[in-house]
Design a protein around this motif. Structure first.
Motif, PDB file in Angstrom:
ATOM      1  N   VAL A  70       0.775  -1.232  -0.037  1.00  0.00           N
ATOM      2  CA  VAL A  70      -0.488   0.132  -0.419  1.00  0.00           C
ATOM      3  C   VAL A  70       1.219   1.102   0.053  1.00  0.00           C
ATOM      4  CG1 VAL A  70      -1.736  -0.860   1.299  1.00  0.00           C
ATOM      5  CG2 VAL A  70      -0.341  -0.109   2.594  1.00  0.00           C
ATOM      6  N   ASN A  71       0.207   2.384  -0.124  1.00  0.00           N
ATOM      7  CA  ASN A  71       1.008   3.977  -0.360  1.00  0.00           C
ATOM      8  C   ASN A  71       1.455   3.963   1.398  1.00  0.00           C
ATOM      9  OD1 ASN A  71       1.840   6.002  -0.570  1.00  0.00           O
ATOM     10  ND2 ASN A  71      -0.087   6.385  -1.709  1.00  0.00           N
ATOM     11  N   VAL A  72       2.626   3.550   1.472  1.00  0.00           N
ATOM     12  CA  VAL A  72       3.262   4.395   2.869  1.00  0.00           C
ATOM     13  C   VAL A  72       3.628   5.751   2.921  1.00  0.00           C
ATOM     14  CG1 VAL A  72       5.441   2.334   2.465  1.00  0.00           C
ATOM     15  CG2 VAL A  72       5.479   4.675   1.491  1.00  0.00           C
ATOM     16  N   ASN A  73       3.002   6.556   2.281  1.00  0.00           N
ATOM     17  CA  ASN A  73       2.674   8.196   2.449  1.00  0.00           C
ATOM     18  C   ASN A  73       1.863   8.043   3.460  1.00  0.00           C
ATOM     19  OD1 ASN A  73       4.489   9.549   1.265  1.00  0.00           O
ATOM     20  ND2 ASN A  73       3.377   8.897  -0.992  1.00  0.00           N
ATOM     21  N   ILE A  95       9.447  -5.654   6.977  1.00  0.00           N
ATOM     22  CA  ILE A  95       8.196  -5.999   5.854  1.00  0.00           C
ATOM     23  C   ILE A  95       6.799  -6.063   6.868  1.00  0.00           C
ATOM     24  CG2 ILE A  95       7.187  -8.467   5.185  1.00  0.00           C
ATOM     25  CD1 ILE A  95      10.095  -9.019   4.808  1.00  0.00           C
ATOM     26  N   GLU A  96       6.126  -5.224   5.921  1.00  0.00           N
ATOM     27  CA  GLU A  96       4.791  -5.233   7.036  1.00  0.00           C
ATOM     28  C   GLU A  96       3.831  -6.293   5.905  1.00  0.00           C
ATOM     29  OE1 GLU A  96       1.420  -1.696   8.072  1.00  0.00           O
ATOM     30  OE2 GLU A  96       2.718  -1.241   6.308  1.00  0.00           O
ATOM     31  N   ILE A  97       3.208  -6.723   6.910  1.00  0.00           N
ATOM     32  CA  ILE A  97       1.914  -8.015   6.017  1.00  0.00           C
ATOM     33  C   ILE A  97       0.613  -8.147   6.984  1.00  0.00           C
ATOM     34  CG2 ILE A  97       3.681  -9.726   7.564  1.00  0.00           C
ATOM     35  CD1 ILE A  97       2.989 -11.869   5.672  1.00  0.00           C
ATOM     36  N   ASP A  98       0.064  -8.191   6.768  1.00  0.00           N
ATOM     37  CA  ASP A  98      -1.516  -8.360   7.282  1.00  0.00           C
ATOM     38  C   ASP A  98      -1.348  -9.463   8.206  1.00  0.00           C
ATOM     39  OD1 ASP A  98      -3.795  -9.162   8.321  1.00  0.00           O
ATOM     40  OD2 ASP A  98      -4.425  -9.902   5.934  1.00  0.00           O
ATOM     41  N   CYS A 179      -9.847  -2.235  14.036  1.00  0.00           N
ATOM     42  CA  CYS A 179     -11.191  -2.991  13.946  1.00  0.00           C
ATOM     43  C   CYS A 179     -10.892  -2.586  11.571  1.00  0.00           C
ATOM     44  CB  CYS A 179     -12.078  -2.957  14.456  1.00  0.00           C
ATOM     45  SG  CYS A 179     -13.614  -3.162  13.392  1.00  0.00           S
ATOM     46  N   GLU A 180     -11.212  -4.173  11.615  1.00  0.00           N
ATOM     47  CA  GLU A 180     -11.104  -3.336   9.977  1.00  0.00           C
ATOM     48  C   GLU A 180     -12.328  -2.836   9.555  1.00  0.00           C
ATOM     49  OE1 GLU A 180     -11.884  -6.167   5.999  1.00  0.00           O
ATOM     50  OE2 GLU A 180     -11.547  -7.123   7.680  1.00  0.00           O
ATOM     51  N   MET A 181     -12.252  -1.523   8.706  1.00  0.00           N
ATOM     52  CA  MET A 181     -13.494  -0.639   8.259  1.00  0.00           C
ATOM     53  C   MET A 181     -14.242  -0.933   7.429  1.00  0.00           C
ATOM     54  SD  MET A 181     -13.909   1.546  10.927  1.00  0.00           S
ATOM     55  CE  MET A 181     -13.637   0.548  11.859  1.00  0.00           C
ATOM     56  N   LYS A 182     -15.704  -1.439   6.755  1.00  0.00           N
ATOM     57  CA  LYS A 182     -16.382  -1.830   6.101  1.00  0.00           C
ATOM     58  C   LYS A 182     -17.031  -0.540   4.687  1.00  0.00           C
ATOM     59  CE  LYS A 182     -16.102  -5.661   6.897  1.00  0.00           C
ATOM     60  NZ  LYS A 182     -15.544  -6.895   5.949  1.00  0.00           N
ATOM     61  N   ASP A 183     -17.176   0.509   5.535  1.00  0.00           N
ATOM     62  CA  ASP A 183     -17.386   1.736   4.563  1.00  0.00           C
ATOM     63  C   ASP A 183     -16.972   2.819   4.584  1.00  0.00           C
ATOM     64  OD1 ASP A 183     -20.018  -0.233   3.760  1.00  0.00           O
ATOM     65  OD2 ASP A 183     -20.668   0.131   6.412  1.00  0.00           O
ATOM     66  N   ILE A 184     -15.511   2.755   5.013  1.00  0.00           N
ATOM     67  CA  ILE A 184     -14.558   4.218   5.537  1.00  0.00           C
ATOM     68  C   ILE A 184     -13.535   3.639   4.198  1.00  0.00           C
ATOM     69  CG2 ILE A 184     -13.538   5.800   6.434  1.00  0.00           C
ATOM     70  CD1 ILE A 184     -14.922   4.900   9.050  1.00  0.00           C
ATOM     71  N   LEU A 201      -5.955   5.633  10.151  1.00  0.00           N
ATOM     72  CA  LEU A 201      -7.521   4.864   9.058  1.00  0.00           C
ATOM     73  C   LEU A 201      -5.918   4.898   8.058  1.00  0.00           C
ATOM     74  CD1 LEU A 201     -10.035   6.796   7.627  1.00  0.00           C
ATOM     75  CD2 LEU A 201     -10.622   4.901   9.422  1.00  0.00           C
ATOM     76  N   PHE A 202      -6.012   3.285   7.712  1.00  0.00           N
ATOM     77  CA  PHE A 202      -4.696   3.016   7.390  1.00  0.00           C
ATOM     78  C   PHE A 202      -5.650   1.672   6.420  1.00  0.00           C
ATOM     79  CE2 PHE A 202      -3.730   3.723  12.037  1.00  0.00           C
ATOM     80  CZ  PHE A 202      -2.833   4.690  11.111  1.00  0.00           C
ATOM     81  N   PRO A 203      -4.983   2.132   4.894  1.00  0.00           N
ATOM     82  CA  PRO A 203      -4.851   1.040   4.065  1.00  0.00           C
ATOM     83  C   PRO A 203      -4.094   0.487   3.638  1.00  0.00           C
ATOM     84  CG  PRO A 203      -3.998   2.535   3.158  1.00  0.00           C
ATOM     85  CD  PRO A 203      -3.799   2.900   4.454  1.00  0.00           C
ATOM     86  N   PHE A 204      -4.822  -1.543   3.664  1.00  0.00           N
ATOM     87  CA  PHE A 204      -4.498  -2.249   3.655  1.00  0.00           C
ATOM     88  C   PHE A 204      -4.847  -3.494   2.473  1.00  0.00           C
ATOM     89  CE2 PHE A 204      -6.347  -4.041   7.233  1.00  0.00           C
ATOM     90  CZ  PHE A 204      -6.674  -5.413   6.696  1.00  0.00           C
ATOM     91  N   LYS A 205      -4.200  -4.369   1.599  1.00  0.00           N
ATOM     92  CA  LYS A 205      -4.407  -5.241   0.671  1.00  0.00           C
ATOM     93  C   LYS A 205      -6.475  -4.304   0.104  1.00  0.00           C
ATOM     94  CE  LYS A 205      -3.966  -9.731   2.389  1.00  0.00           C
ATOM     95  NZ  LYS A 205      -4.593 -11.187   2.651  1.00  0.00           N
ATOM     96  N   ASN A 206      -7.519  -5.064   0.556  1.00  0.00           N
ATOM     97  CA  ASN A 206      -8.689  -4.193  -0.014  1.00  0.00           C
ATOM     98  C   ASN A 206      -9.376  -3.867   0.768  1.00  0.00           C
ATOM     99  OD1 ASN A 206      -8.398  -5.273  -2.534  1.00  0.00           O
ATOM    100  ND2 ASN A 206      -8.783  -6.974  -2.591  1.00  0.00           N
ATOM    101  N   SER A 207      -9.274  -3.323   1.566  1.00  0.00           N
ATOM    102  CA  SER A 207      -9.513  -2.903   3.172  1.00  0.00           C
ATOM    103  C   SER A 207      -8.619  -1.655   4.151  1.00  0.00           C
ATOM    104  CB  SER A 207     -10.332  -4.322   3.989  1.00  0.00           C
ATOM    105  OG  SER A 207     -10.648  -3.259   5.174  1.00  0.00           O
TER     106      SER A 207
END
Length: 369
Positions: A70-73, A95-98, A179-184, A201-207
């Motif tokens: 994901v974007n590291v910025n 290494i950052e990983i799920d 917590c994973e956010m579904k709608d944000i 808020l931090f993006p990773f994968k498709n969430s």
């Protein structure tokens, strides 16, 4: 005859230790209170010597294949979502990983001859000269040569053998939830502060993963009760600006909120006779350090290697493990206060001061370029 080990807890420390003990021809059993490997939680990082450990395990390439890209910025914002300052979060070779991906990789590395006891836990431990008698929640009673507590900050093995958690836990005046956010949605890491509070808020994968931190005196609640935890979050983030209310609303609907206090476990020893501790059970570093997974992987490998090198003297092996690894764990633990102060300033003045320092540093860097 190969000696038998019972490991309580099947997360990063427990799975890593199971791999190494099995590699050294010990018979290994893992007991886990959940119905399977417990999933969920925010992305984690593997750093420093832990990268060498997973390479020795033949897992580094699998881990790199799942590395988050994901974007590291990242940026810090005000209540209007205006950027106050931004920075690049790249950490060199880290290494950052799920979290779930790493657990899957570790679980797959465990040979079939390792026994897993799910939906069960240790309720009683009795040590003898040549074994440990273990009573399980399901009523079964078995003997093992050794028992290892890899069961986290609130370790039941530690409580049964070393005493109440309060004797070893140091509270740092804050709580956190993820917590994973579904709608944000967000395509960047974004952090917002109010005095004594942080929302991210931090993006990773498709969430998107949300993190909330708030400063507070010690709270009296059932750490196993998700409903109590949600009420605590609702109360402490009431009337919060930015996207805080959206995050709270999502957390209130979720059954996968991870909530805990920010604390550290500090102990004068990690073993007693035939029982020892690894990972957070022995030396919780605290959420702001970002080193929990690294400590778990590295420490578990050191324990297993010490046992293998000193097979005739397990007490010397346990002592060697503490002597080697305790100083490093302490250096990591020492970083928690600075990390917490930067992440969750207590006053608006401290928030503004951090912003001014960052702006000054960025301007100096631009002038130097």
């Amino acid at each position: 005859m190969n000696r038998t080990f019972l490991i309580s807890g099947a997360s990063f420390a427990g799975l890593t230790l199971a791999y190494w003990l099995n590699k050294f021809d010990y018979h290994v059993t893992l007991v886990e209170i959940s119905s399977g490997i417990r999933k969920g939680g925010s992305p984690i990082e593997i750093r420093s010597e832990a990268l060498n450990i997973v390479q020795e395990m033949g897992l580094l390439e699998k881990i790199k294949a799942k590395q988050l890209t994901v974007n590291v910025n990242k940026r810090m914002v005000n209540a209007k979502d205006e950027t106050l300052f931004s920075w690049n979060h790249s950490e060199g070779n880290d290494i950052e990983i799920d979290r779930d991906d790493l657990l899957d990789i570790l679980e797959e590395s465990i040979p079939k001859n390792v026994e897993f006891l799910y939906k069960n836990r240790i309720t009683r431990l009795e040590q003898f000269e040549d074994n440990v008698n273990v009573t399980f929640k399901n009523g079964e009673n078995r003997n093992f040569d050794f028992v290892i507590g890899a069961d986290g900050t609130h370790s039941s093995v530690r409580k049964l053998i070393f005493g109440n958690e309060n004797e070893f836990s140091i509270f740092f005046g804050a709580y956190f939830a993820t917590c994973e956010m579904k709608d944000i949605a967000t395509n960047q890491g974004v952090i917002y502060n109010e005095p004594g509070k942080m929302a991210g808020l931090f993006p990773f994968k498709n969430s998107v993963q949300a993190t909330l931190i708030f400063r507070s005196p010690k709270l009296n609640y059932d750490y196993r009760s998700l409903e109590e935890q949600k009420e605590i979050l609702k109360t402490n983030f009431k009337n919060g600006a930015w996207k805080i209310q959206n995050i709270i609303d999502e957390m209130l609907k979720s059954d996968k909120v991870y909530f805990d206090e920010i604390c550290q476990i500090k102990m004068p020893t990690w073993s007693k006779d035939r029982i020892a501790l690894v990972g957070d059970a022995a030396h919780t570093a605290g959420f702001p350090t970002g080193m929990g997974t690294t400590l778990a992987i590295q420490g578990s490998a050191i324990l297993a290697k010490s046992l293998n090198e000193l097979q005739g003297d397990f007490q010397a092996a346990f002592s060697n493990y503490y002597k080697i690894y305790h100083p490093f764990a302490e250096t990591v633990q020492a970083k928690i206060t600075d990390g917490l102060n930067f992440t969750v300033p207590e006053t608006q003045e401290e928030i503004d001061r951090r912003f001014n320092k960052k702006t000054t540093a960025n301007n100096a860097h631009l002038q130097a370029d």
